[in-house]
Scaffold this active site. Structure first.
Site, PDB file in Angstrom:
ATOM      1  N   ASP A 144       7.397   7.915  -5.572  1.00  0.00           N
ATOM      2  CA  ASP A 144       6.954   7.624  -4.198  1.00  0.00           C
ATOM      3  C   ASP A 144       7.518   8.695  -3.274  1.00  0.00           C
ATOM      4  O   ASP A 144       8.490   9.385  -3.616  1.00  0.00           O
ATOM      5  CB  ASP A 144       7.426   6.231  -3.746  1.00  0.00           C
ATOM      6  CG  ASP A 144       6.937   5.890  -2.328  1.00  0.00           C
ATOM      7  OD1 ASP A 144       5.743   6.113  -2.036  1.00  0.00           O
ATOM      8  OD2 ASP A 144       7.740   5.421  -1.502  1.00  0.00           O
ATOM      9  N   SER A 145       6.953   8.789  -2.081  1.00  0.00           N
ATOM     10  CA  SER A 145       7.482   9.725  -1.086  1.00  0.00           C
ATOM     11  C   SER A 145       8.888   9.312  -0.651  1.00  0.00           C
ATOM     12  O   SER A 145       9.649  10.136  -0.175  1.00  0.00           O
ATOM     13  CB  SER A 145       6.557   9.750   0.127  1.00  0.00           C
ATOM     14  OG  SER A 145       6.455   8.452   0.662  1.00  0.00           O
ATOM     15  N   TYR A 183       4.897  11.135   3.810  1.00  0.00           N
ATOM     16  CA  TYR A 183       3.737  11.926   3.387  1.00  0.00           C
ATOM     17  C   TYR A 183       2.513  11.627   4.266  1.00  0.00           C
ATOM     18  O   TYR A 183       1.590  12.437   4.340  1.00  0.00           O
ATOM     19  CB  TYR A 183       3.335  11.560   1.946  1.00  0.00           C
ATOM     20  CG  TYR A 183       4.149  12.200   0.846  1.00  0.00           C
ATOM     21  CD1 TYR A 183       5.349  12.853   1.097  1.00  0.00           C
ATOM     22  CD2 TYR A 183       3.694  12.137  -0.475  1.00  0.00           C
ATOM     23  CE1 TYR A 183       6.075  13.422   0.056  1.00  0.00           C
ATOM     24  CE2 TYR A 183       4.402  12.708  -1.511  1.00  0.00           C
ATOM     25  CZ  TYR A 183       5.599  13.349  -1.248  1.00  0.00           C
ATOM     26  OH  TYR A 183       6.304  13.906  -2.280  1.00  0.00           O
ATOM     27  N   GLY A 184       2.516  10.446   4.871  1.00  0.00           N
ATOM     28  CA  GLY A 184       1.302   9.935   5.532  1.00  0.00           C
ATOM     29  C   GLY A 184       0.801  10.769   6.687  1.00  0.00           C
ATOM     30  O   GLY A 184      -0.328  10.598   7.117  1.00  0.00           O
ATOM     31  N   CYS A 207       2.546   5.155  -4.620  1.00  0.00           N
ATOM     32  CA  CYS A 207       2.351   5.619  -3.251  1.00  0.00           C
ATOM     33  C   CYS A 207       0.848   5.792  -3.068  1.00  0.00           C
ATOM     34  O   CYS A 207       0.224   6.574  -3.795  1.00  0.00           O
ATOM     35  CB  CYS A 207       3.069   6.962  -3.089  1.00  0.00           C
ATOM     36  SG  CYS A 207       2.806   7.758  -1.500  1.00  0.00           S
ATOM     37  N   ASN A 208       0.283   5.050  -2.126  1.00  0.00           N
ATOM     38  CA  ASN A 208      -1.164   5.160  -1.896  1.00  0.00           C
ATOM     39  C   ASN A 208      -1.535   6.525  -1.361  1.00  0.00           C
ATOM     40  O   ASN A 208      -2.607   7.049  -1.665  1.00  0.00           O
ATOM     41  CB  ASN A 208      -1.610   4.109  -0.884  1.00  0.00           C
ATOM     42  CG  ASN A 208      -1.520   2.733  -1.466  1.00  0.00           C
ATOM     43  OD1 ASN A 208      -2.460   2.237  -2.049  1.00  0.00           O
ATOM     44  ND2 ASN A 208      -0.360   2.104  -1.336  1.00  0.00           N
ATOM     45  N   THR A 209      -0.639   7.094  -0.544  1.00  0.00           N
ATOM     46  CA  THR A 209      -0.954   8.385   0.071  1.00  0.00           C
ATOM     47  C   THR A 209      -1.077   9.452  -1.019  1.00  0.00           C
ATOM     48  O   THR A 209      -2.024  10.239  -1.027  1.00  0.00           O
ATOM     49  CB  THR A 209       0.139   8.742   1.105  1.00  0.00           C
ATOM     50  OG1 THR A 209       0.302   7.616   1.970  1.00  0.00           O
ATOM     51  CG2 THR A 209      -0.225   9.948   1.912  1.00  0.00           C
ATOM     52  N   GLU A 232      11.485   2.812   7.251  1.00  0.00           N
ATOM     53  CA  GLU A 232      12.510   3.659   6.609  1.00  0.00           C
ATOM     54  C   GLU A 232      13.776   3.730   7.471  1.00  0.00           C
ATOM     55  O   GLU A 232      14.869   3.858   6.951  1.00  0.00           O
ATOM     56  CB  GLU A 232      11.974   5.074   6.339  1.00  0.00           C
ATOM     57  CG  GLU A 232      10.890   5.122   5.268  1.00  0.00           C
ATOM     58  CD  GLU A 232      11.343   5.707   3.926  1.00  0.00           C
ATOM     59  OE1 GLU A 232      12.391   6.362   3.860  1.00  0.00           O
ATOM     60  OE2 GLU A 232      10.617   5.479   2.930  1.00  0.00           O
ATOM     61  N   CYS A 241      -0.403   0.563   1.554  1.00  0.00           N
ATOM     62  CA  CYS A 241       0.758   1.447   1.579  1.00  0.00           C
ATOM     63  C   CYS A 241       1.898   0.648   0.960  1.00  0.00           C
ATOM     64  O   CYS A 241       2.078  -0.531   1.298  1.00  0.00           O
ATOM     65  CB  CYS A 241       1.098   1.842   3.017  1.00  0.00           C
ATOM     66  SG  CYS A 241       2.697   2.683   3.177  1.00  0.00           S
ATOM     67  N   THR A 242       2.629   1.274   0.050  1.00  0.00           N
ATOM     68  CA  THR A 242       3.632   0.491  -0.691  1.00  0.00           C
ATOM     69  C   THR A 242       4.823   0.075   0.184  1.00  0.00           C
ATOM     70  O   THR A 242       5.648  -0.718  -0.243  1.00  0.00           O
ATOM     71  CB  THR A 242       4.115   1.261  -1.944  1.00  0.00           C
ATOM     72  OG1 THR A 242       4.498   2.583  -1.557  1.00  0.00           O
ATOM     73  CG2 THR A 242       3.018   1.328  -2.979  1.00  0.00           C
ATOM     74  N   HIS A 243       4.907   0.604   1.404  1.00  0.00           N
ATOM     75  CA  HIS A 243       5.952   0.118   2.324  1.00  0.00           C
ATOM     76  C   HIS A 243       5.574  -1.232   2.951  1.00  0.00           C
ATOM     77  O   HIS A 243       6.446  -1.978   3.367  1.00  0.00           O
ATOM     78  CB  HIS A 243       6.154   1.100   3.480  1.00  0.00           C
ATOM     79  CG  HIS A 243       6.950   2.317   3.140  1.00  0.00           C
ATOM     80  ND1 HIS A 243       6.461   3.314   2.344  1.00  0.00           N
ATOM     81  CD2 HIS A 243       8.209   2.689   3.494  1.00  0.00           C
ATOM     82  CE1 HIS A 243       7.370   4.269   2.232  1.00  0.00           C
ATOM     83  NE2 HIS A 243       8.435   3.911   2.913  1.00  0.00           N
TER      84      HIS A 243
HETATM   85  N1  DGL Z   1       4.546   4.438   0.666  1.00  0.00           N
HETATM   86  C1  DGL Z   1       3.542   5.428   0.766  1.00  0.00           C
HETATM   87  C2  DGL Z   1       2.152   4.834   0.559  1.00  0.00           C
HETATM   88  O1  DGL Z   1       2.005   3.910  -0.234  1.00  0.00           O
HETATM   89  C3  DGL Z   1       3.496   6.332   1.961  1.00  0.00           C
HETATM   90  C4  DGL Z   1       4.599   6.466   2.874  1.00  0.00           C
HETATM   91  C5  DGL Z   1       4.609   7.848   3.503  1.00  0.00           C
HETATM   92  O2  DGL Z   1       3.925   8.054   4.527  1.00  0.00           O
HETATM   93  O3  DGL Z   1       5.301   8.683   2.935  1.00  0.00           O
HETATM   94  O4  DGL Z   1       1.195   5.276   1.142  1.00  0.00           O
END
Ligand code: DGL
Length: 270
Positions: free
Chosen positions: A7-8, A39-40, A70-72, A162, A194-196
């Site tokens: 993940d990011s 990453y988003g 991580c979806n991104t 975060e 998004c996994t967050h």
């Molecule tokens: N947790 C990541 C996701 O599932 C992205 C978080 C990020 O922006 O880095 O998209």
């Protein structure tokens, strides 16, 4: 050999938690690219380059199979990585497809043509990069027809999570849900893409209302990984003990991760 989770930053820990509960005998190596998160808000090329570097690091750590938790990264880099080809005996999988399979009530590997499904109005909440990739709509179109997807880029939510600012994260969720509802007043289902966001699931549910079904990924990815490993037992090895790697400052990341998962997590430098 062990299974890698990338993940990011910290969001992938929601997936790690679910897969380790479901598959307690599997050693997982987690890599958070905290030095480069989030990453988003990055371009697709940047996300691709960072994801390739992270996955290579996990391959070096002895993982044959890497999950992009991580979806991104899944949206912006996975297809390009798979098309470019991965080394012999290695595999990389994303988190978006298991979610879409659950949403469209299709079984893993069902390659029949897209068909009408029960859901008609779906709200997607994700990072700006995931939304602009349109990967969710593309993958959905392979499986279902007649589904209207309204996507809301949720700027700021990952940063607030975060940095541990729950009040800001809740306020942002509320305003993103309101923005989406101005365009789609009555979604039947909402996807936390998004996994967050599972950490803010209660805030999403309360802003959306009790009649909206909220889908989040961790358990769906865990079920799909269990199924994959049953069909590909060669991808599962005895491997090293579980490990947490970060490109960021291990002490700071360990503290945040411990708060995030509410159990002690110790990261080491990647
Ligand atoms: N947790 C990541 C996701 O599932 C992205 C978080 C990020 O922006 O880095 O998209």
């Amino acid at each position: 050999m062990a299974v890698g989770i990338f993940d990011s930053g910290l969001g992938g820990l929601t997936v790690l938690d679910a897969v380790s509960r479901r598959l307690p005998e599997v050693p997982f190596v987690y890599l958070g690219d905290n030095a480069n998160a989030p990453y988003g808000v990055r371009s697709a090329d940047e996300i691709h380059a960072l994801t390739v570097a992270g996955v290579n690091r996990l391959w070096q750590a002895g993982c044959d199979l890497v999950i992009l938790a991580c979806n991104t990264a899944s949206a912006a880099a996975l297809r390009r990585m798979q098309e470019a080809g991965v080394p012999q005996g290695k595999r990389v999988l994303g988190v978006m497809v298991p979610l879409i399979e659950a949403l469209t009530e299709r079984q893993w590997g069902d390659n029949s043509p897209p068909r009408e499904v029960a859901l008609k109005n779906v709200a997607l909440f994700a990072t700006p990069a995931t939304v602009s990739s349109r990967a969710f709509q593309r993958e959905l179109a392979f499986r279902a027809i007649g589904v209207d997807v309204e996507a809301q880029p949720c700027g700021g939510v990952v940063d607030a999570i975060e940095s541990g600012d729950e009040i800001l994260a809740e306020a942002l969720v509320q305003s993103h849900v309101e923005a989406l509802k101005r365009r789609m007043p009555f979604p039947e289902a909402a996807v936390l893409g998004c996994t967050h966001y599972p950490l803010m699931a209660a805030a999403f549910q309360s802003a959306l209302g009790a009649d909206v079904r909220v889908y989040s990924q961790a358990d769906l990815v865990a079920a799909s990984l269990e199924d994959y490993l049953r069909r590909h037992p060669g991808m599962l090895g005895t491997g090293p003990a579980p490990m947490f790697l970060t490109t960021g400052d291990p002490a700071k990341v360990s503290n945040k991760a411990t708060l995030f998962l509410r159990r002690k997590i110790t990261f080491q430098a990647a």
